[in-house]
Design a protein around this motif. Structure first.
Motif, PDB file in Angstrom:
ATOM      1  N   LEU A  49       0.812  -1.218   0.000  1.00 40.90           N
ATOM      2  CA  LEU A  49       0.000   0.000   0.000  1.00 40.90           C
ATOM      3  C   LEU A  49       0.847   1.270   0.000  1.00 40.90           C
ATOM      4  CD1 LEU A  49      -2.734  -1.150   2.537  1.00 40.90           C
ATOM      5  CD2 LEU A  49      -2.988  -0.914   0.050  1.00 40.90           C
ATOM      6  N   SER A  50       2.082   1.200   0.502  1.00 39.02           N
ATOM      7  CA  SER A  50       2.968   2.367   0.510  1.00 39.02           C
ATOM      8  C   SER A  50       3.506   2.697  -0.873  1.00 39.02           C
ATOM      9  CB  SER A  50       4.156   2.138   1.446  1.00 39.02           C
ATOM     10  OG  SER A  50       3.730   2.170   2.775  1.00 39.02           O
ATOM     11  N   CYS A  51       3.450   1.736  -1.788  1.00 34.58           N
ATOM     12  CA  CYS A  51       3.903   1.967  -3.160  1.00 34.58           C
ATOM     13  C   CYS A  51       2.753   2.599  -3.937  1.00 34.58           C
ATOM     14  CB  CYS A  51       4.338   0.656  -3.803  1.00 34.58           C
ATOM     15  SG  CYS A  51       4.904   0.889  -5.505  1.00 34.58           S
ATOM     16  N   ILE A  52       2.871   3.870  -4.263  1.00 31.53           N
ATOM     17  CA  ILE A  52       1.769   4.637  -4.858  1.00 31.53           C
ATOM     18  C   ILE A  52       1.316   4.065  -6.200  1.00 31.53           C
ATOM     19  CG2 ILE A  52       3.166   6.375  -6.036  1.00 31.53           C
ATOM     20  CD1 ILE A  52      -0.001   7.141  -4.017  1.00 31.53           C
ATOM     21  N   SER A  78       7.887   4.808  -3.211  1.00 34.23           N
ATOM     22  CA  SER A  78       7.163   4.251  -2.084  1.00 34.23           C
ATOM     23  C   SER A  78       7.427   5.076  -0.829  1.00 34.23           C
ATOM     24  CB  SER A  78       7.623   2.807  -1.870  1.00 34.23           C
ATOM     25  OG  SER A  78       6.870   2.190  -0.876  1.00 34.23           O
ATOM     26  N   GLY A  79       6.439   5.162   0.033  1.00 37.96           N
ATOM     27  CA  GLY A  79       6.595   5.866   1.298  1.00 37.96           C
ATOM     28  C   GLY A  79       6.368   7.364   1.178  1.00 37.96           C
ATOM     29  N   GLY A  81       6.254  11.010   0.391  1.00 45.48           N
ATOM     30  CA  GLY A  81       6.643  11.756  -0.794  1.00 45.48           C
ATOM     31  C   GLY A  81       6.222  11.113  -2.101  1.00 45.48           C
ATOM     32  N   ALA A  82       5.861   9.819  -2.076  1.00 46.70           N
ATOM     33  CA  ALA A  82       5.390   9.147  -3.297  1.00 46.70           C
ATOM     34  C   ALA A  82       4.074   9.798  -3.726  1.00 46.70           C
ATOM     35  CB  ALA A  82       5.205   7.657  -3.048  1.00 46.70           C
ATOM     36  N   THR A  83       4.014  10.271  -4.966  1.00 50.36           N
ATOM     37  CA  THR A  83       2.867  11.044  -5.426  1.00 50.36           C
ATOM     38  C   THR A  83       2.347  10.521  -6.753  1.00 50.36           C
ATOM     39  OG1 THR A  83       3.767  13.000  -4.340  1.00 50.36           O
ATOM     40  CG2 THR A  83       2.070  13.386  -5.997  1.00 50.36           C
ATOM     41  N   GLN A  84       1.043  10.394  -6.816  1.00 52.08           N
ATOM     42  CA  GLN A  84       0.345   9.992  -8.041  1.00 52.08           C
ATOM     43  C   GLN A  84      -0.478  11.188  -8.514  1.00 52.08           C
ATOM     44  OE1 GLN A  84      -3.428   7.755  -7.802  1.00 52.08           O
ATOM     45  NE2 GLN A  84      -2.357   6.132  -8.894  1.00 52.08           N
ATOM     46  N   CYS A  85      -0.215  11.663  -9.734  1.00 52.47           N
ATOM     47  CA  CYS A  85      -1.010  12.719 -10.346  1.00 52.47           C
ATOM     48  C   CYS A  85      -1.945  12.042 -11.337  1.00 52.47           C
ATOM     49  CB  CYS A  85      -0.132  13.725 -11.071  1.00 52.47           C
ATOM     50  SG  CYS A  85       1.110  14.481 -10.002  1.00 52.47           S
ATOM     51  N   TRP A  86      -3.206  12.390 -11.302  1.00 50.24           N
ATOM     52  CA  TRP A  86      -4.165  11.725 -12.170  1.00 50.24           C
ATOM     53  C   TRP A  86      -5.038  12.727 -12.910  1.00 50.24           C
ATOM     54  CZ3 TRP A  86      -9.089  12.992 -10.920  1.00 50.24           C
ATOM     55  CH2 TRP A  86      -9.344  13.383  -9.609  1.00 50.24           C
ATOM     56  N   LYS A  87      -5.556  12.263 -14.029  1.00 52.71           N
ATOM     57  CA  LYS A  87      -6.453  13.073 -14.841  1.00 52.71           C
ATOM     58  C   LYS A  87      -7.485  12.120 -15.444  1.00 52.71           C
ATOM     59  CE  LYS A  87      -6.479  15.928 -18.973  1.00 52.71           C
ATOM     60  NZ  LYS A  87      -5.692  16.407 -20.108  1.00 52.71           N
ATOM     61  N   ILE A  97       1.453  10.050  -0.579  1.00 56.19           N
ATOM     62  CA  ILE A  97       1.723   9.357   0.678  1.00 56.19           C
ATOM     63  C   ILE A  97       2.513  10.337   1.556  1.00 56.19           C
ATOM     64  CG2 ILE A  97       2.842   7.374   1.774  1.00 56.19           C
ATOM     65  CD1 ILE A  97       0.993   6.114  -0.140  1.00 56.19           C
ATOM     66  N   CYS A  98       1.981  10.610   2.740  1.00 57.27           N
ATOM     67  CA  CYS A  98       2.616  11.586   3.631  1.00 57.27           C
ATOM     68  C   CYS A  98       3.544  10.938   4.652  1.00 57.27           C
ATOM     69  CB  CYS A  98       1.544  12.389   4.360  1.00 57.27           C
ATOM     70  SG  CYS A  98       0.493  13.328   3.240  1.00 57.27           S
ATOM     71  N   GLY A  99       3.285   9.688   4.976  1.00 52.44           N
ATOM     72  CA  GLY A  99       4.118   9.009   5.955  1.00 52.44           C
ATOM     73  C   GLY A  99       3.443   7.751   6.441  1.00 52.44           C
ATOM     74  N   GLY A 100       3.823   7.309   7.595  1.00 57.35           N
ATOM     75  CA  GLY A 100       3.234   6.117   8.158  1.00 57.35           C
ATOM     76  C   GLY A 100       4.054   5.579   9.308  1.00 57.35           C
ATOM     77  N   ASP A 101       3.504   4.569   9.934  1.00 52.74           N
ATOM     78  CA  ASP A 101       4.148   3.884  11.046  1.00 52.74           C
ATOM     79  C   ASP A 101       4.090   2.392  10.713  1.00 52.74           C
ATOM     80  OD1 ASP A 101       5.114   3.038  13.516  1.00 52.74           O
ATOM     81  OD2 ASP A 101       3.162   3.260  14.503  1.00 52.74           O
ATOM     82  N   ARG A 102       5.170   1.883  10.114  1.00 53.34           N
ATOM     83  CA  ARG A 102       5.186   0.497   9.653  1.00 53.34           C
ATOM     84  C   ARG A 102       5.094  -0.448  10.834  1.00 53.34           C
ATOM     85  NH1 ARG A 102       8.347  -3.961   7.890  1.00 53.34           N
ATOM     86  NH2 ARG A 102       7.739  -4.576   5.797  1.00 53.34           N
ATOM     87  N   PRO A 103       4.240  -1.415  10.849  1.00 48.30           N
ATOM     88  CA  PRO A 103       3.234  -1.809   9.860  1.00 48.30           C
ATOM     89  C   PRO A 103       1.823  -1.357  10.228  1.00 48.30           C
ATOM     90  CG  PRO A 103       3.507  -3.601  11.401  1.00 48.30           C
ATOM     91  CD  PRO A 103       4.387  -2.457  11.888  1.00 48.30           C
ATOM     92  N   ASN A 104       1.696  -0.327  11.071  1.00 47.04           N
ATOM     93  CA  ASN A 104       0.394   0.036  11.639  1.00 47.04           C
ATOM     94  C   ASN A 104      -0.491   0.907  10.753  1.00 47.04           C
ATOM     95  OD1 ASN A 104       0.937  -1.302  14.159  1.00 47.04           O
ATOM     96  ND2 ASN A 104       2.379   0.358  14.556  1.00 47.04           N
TER      97      ASN A 104
END
Length: 191
Positions: A49-52, A78-79, A81-87, A97-104
């Motif tokens: 899920l961390s891989c955009i 991944s993690g 800063g990973a950003t998906q731009c869509w149209k 993806i702004c961040g996270g606490d692996r694996p929570n």
């Protein structure tokens, strides 16, 4: 003609007042949340899920569901800063993806409409034996503007449906247990 004009203005005035009263009665903050259990290990699921780029596969915001989607990626793969731009058609936006606490959990931000509409969200991963409960949520603040509050209230059921559809796709991806990196057995309670 004068009576018609007075009646028209009166009805219009009542409609505007009703709109403002209703809009002001809606809370500024809103939240959408959905969950499912996935046949996958938490750590493996966190990395997935961390891989955009994987969001194209599991969310309903994909070419499979809407062939007009176009994607490009910025930042890390991944993690944070990973950003998906869509149209898609005349709509465009970003998922980051702004961040996270692996694996929570994984935190993300979603914006569209030239960044005028933004929401922040969390994907929580909770252990459930050999499986993982995935809780996908997003929240936003419509501010004091009654029109924005009404729009947010109207949009929430559609977002709920999108979240449920995405989690259904995620569950299907890992349904056979082959991709989930499962290395455990259900603990049996002694009799």
């Amino acid at each position: 003609m004068g009576t018609f004009f007075i009646v028209f203005l009166t009805v219009l005035g009542v409609a505007i007042v009703a709109f403002l009263v209703y809009g002001n009665s809606i809370p500024e903050a809103w939240e959408v949340k959905s969950s499912t259990t996935v046949h996958a290990d938490r750590e493996f699921l966190y990395d997935y899920l961390s891989c955009i780029k994987n969001w194209e596969e599991w969310t309903i915001w994909s070419r499979d569901v809407n062939p007009t989607f176009e994607f490009k990626y910025e930042g890390v793969e991944s993690g944070a800063g990973a950003t998906q731009c869509w149209k898609a058609k005349n709509q465009f936006g970003k998922t980051k993806i702004c961040g996270g606490d692996r694996p929570n959990n994984i935190t993300y931000m979603f914006s569209f409409g030239h960044g005028h509409h933004m929401m922040k969200g969390v994907i929580e991963l909770k252990p459930r034996g050999c499986e993982t409960e995935v809780v996908w949520s997003a929240k936003g603040d419509a501010g004091k503007n009654p029109a924005r509050k009404i729009a947010a209230k109207m949009m929430a059921p559609y977002m709920q449906k999108d979240f449920e559809g995405g989690l259904k796709r995620l569950k299907a991806i890992f349904a056979d247990g082959q991709r989930g990196n499962l290395d455990c057995e259900e603990k049996k309670v002694p009799e």
